[in-house]
Design an enzyme around this catalytic site. Structure first.
Site, PDB file in Angstrom:
ATOM      1  N   HIS A 125       0.848  -1.185   0.000  1.00 49.41           N
ATOM      2  CA  HIS A 125       0.000   0.000   0.000  1.00 49.41           C
ATOM      3  C   HIS A 125       0.891   1.245   0.000  1.00 49.41           C
ATOM      4  O   HIS A 125       2.112   1.158   0.120  1.00 49.41           O
ATOM      5  CB  HIS A 125      -0.891   0.027   1.251  1.00 49.41           C
ATOM      6  N   GLU A 154       3.250  -0.144   3.922  1.00 55.82           N
ATOM      7  CA  GLU A 154       2.869   1.199   3.480  1.00 55.82           C
ATOM      8  C   GLU A 154       4.126   1.827   2.906  1.00 55.82           C
ATOM      9  O   GLU A 154       5.066   2.134   3.643  1.00 55.82           O
ATOM     10  CB  GLU A 154       2.318   2.021   4.648  1.00 55.82           C
TER      11      GLU A 154
END
Length: 424
Positions: free
Chosen positions: A314, A387
């Site tokens: 992500h 992330e």
């Protein structure tokens, strides 16, 4: 092989231009009006419980790092958060920033990313790159499909193995990307993995050993409908969810709240279809989620799950996250102390390799129905959420200039190798 155009590694100029744009908006307009969708820096949510309350307020949480949160909120939502004693600083008009980042073009049909970001792969270019790779390396790479999106787009998967046509009795590793539509850098991350483990086979000793010992699966886009919508017309939409219509006329389910483990259990998703974290009307109601779940289920052979390790990429915040997200507890139903210690050890090792911060997912805020919770909760797969770059950045957090593709994907080579080594 997978490069659309010549990539460079010097993105400072482009990134600085976007920063000037953001600060320019603040200087000229921040005090003149309150935008319908404002980009805010939130301070004062210093605990996971406080950040969970911010998320539950219905705002769009963009990133969390170093005690601060970046959110997109309506004036009413911003007022509510201030009423909780939080400090909100308006950074800009979200819609104006999106328009400026994409060149301010009208949202009509587009064949590519906005000008200056053409180094990113569109859906068609991603599919072509996978097919080209399989054609160039037929002995170790094969493309197939895990299913279709709501709008009927194929969701391709590529297998990389020394005996690619055989289902060998070897540990398997899965990499998935582009769960959220606007996170285009993650598709490039998956394509980097594909390129590295095919082009490097036979010449790179580490790559060759991994491909010989493991079966590697890569899904570069789990949300092709949303990704294509996000770039339509040469103007970024800031779109997160899939494109499945809802009963109230809104569009989209947050597929990373729709997985069939602890779905809707713990206040870590929304029941409102208009919310960015809408969990859908039922578990696995999104076809994209069912496709992933069905594929992973198909890798149970002789009663044993063959996939041993997984990363879901992500953006943004530069974090390595591990389960569980639905509870603050480390030892709980489905997680022993020994199992948590392994997650933490491998996660911290990967974070040390790429300079990210490692932590349990719920240390940010509570989420339920996520892919990593499901991977472990249902299949005992060592599953992480990365992330990626940048650590923060508002609009540019989701749309870093394409000059950042190479440095930010190669940055994770070591972490990928660590995950593969621990997939046993």
């Amino acid at each position: 092989m997978l490069s659309k155009r010549r990539w460079t590694t010097t993105g400072a100029g482009a990134a600085a231009a976007v920063l000037v744009l953001v600060t320019g908006w603040q200087a000229s307009a921040a005090d003149e009006r309150t935008p319908e969708r404002g980009l805010y820096q939130v301070r004062g949510a210093d605990t996971a419980a406080a950040r969970t309350d911010v998320d539950r307020a219905g705002v769009d949480v963009l990133g969390v790092r170093d005690g601060g949160m970046e959110v997109v909120a309506s004036p009413e939502q911003a007022a509510g958060l201030r009423g909780q004693g939080l400090t909100l600083t308006l950074q800009g008009d979200w819609d104006a920033l999106l328009a400026a980042r994409g060149g301010g073009l009208s949202r009509t049909a587009a064949a590519d990313f906005p000008a200056g970001d053409e180094g990113y792969h569109t859906y068609a270019e991603m599919v072509a790159a996978l097919r080209e790779t399989a054609s160039a390396h037929p002995e170790i790479a094969a493309v197939s499909s895990i299913g279709s999106s709501h709008e009927g787009r194929d969701i391709p998967i590529i297998k990389i193995s020394d005996n690619v046509a055989s289902d060998e009795d070897e540990p398997e590793v899965l990499f998935t990307c582009n769960m959220h539509a606007r996170e285009h850098l993650t598709t490039e991350m998956c394509l980097r993995i594909v390129e590295r483990f095919t082009a490097g086979y036979g010449s790179d000793a580490g790559v060759t050993a991994a491909v010989d010992a493991k079966e590697i699966w890569v899904v570069p886009s789990q949300n092709p409908d949303g990704a294509e919508f996000d770039i339509a017309g040469g103007e970024y939409a800031g779109w997160r969810k899939n494109r499945q219509p809802n009963s109230d006329g809104s569009v989209g389910t947050d597929t990373n709240r729709n997985f069939d483990y602890k779905w809707g259990c713990c206040g870590g998703s929304s029941t409102s279809p208009s919310s960015e974290t809408y969990r859908g009307p039922s578990a696995a109601s999104a076809p994209e989620v069912r496709a992933v779940q069905d594929f992973v289920g198909s890798r149970v052979v002789g009663g044993t799950q063959q996939i041993k390790g997984h990363i879901d990429f992500h953006t943004f915040s530069e974090l390595v996250l591990w389960p569980f997200g639905h509870t603050y507890d480390t030892v709980t139903d489905g997680m022993t102390a020994e199992e948590y210690a392994r997650f933490e050890s491998v996660g911290e090792e990967m974070a040390a390799s790429n300079g990210y911060t490692g932590q349990q997912s719920s240390a940010l805020y509570v989420t339920d129905g996520s892919i990593s919770d499901w991977m472990w909760g249902e299949h005992k797969i060592l599953s992480y959420c990365f992330e990626m770059y940048p650590a923060g950045g508002g609009i540019d957090g989701f749309y870093p200039p394409d000059e950042q593709i190479v440095p930010q994907t190669t940055r994770n080579d070591g972490a990928v190798d660590i995950l593969i080594a621990n997939a046993t």
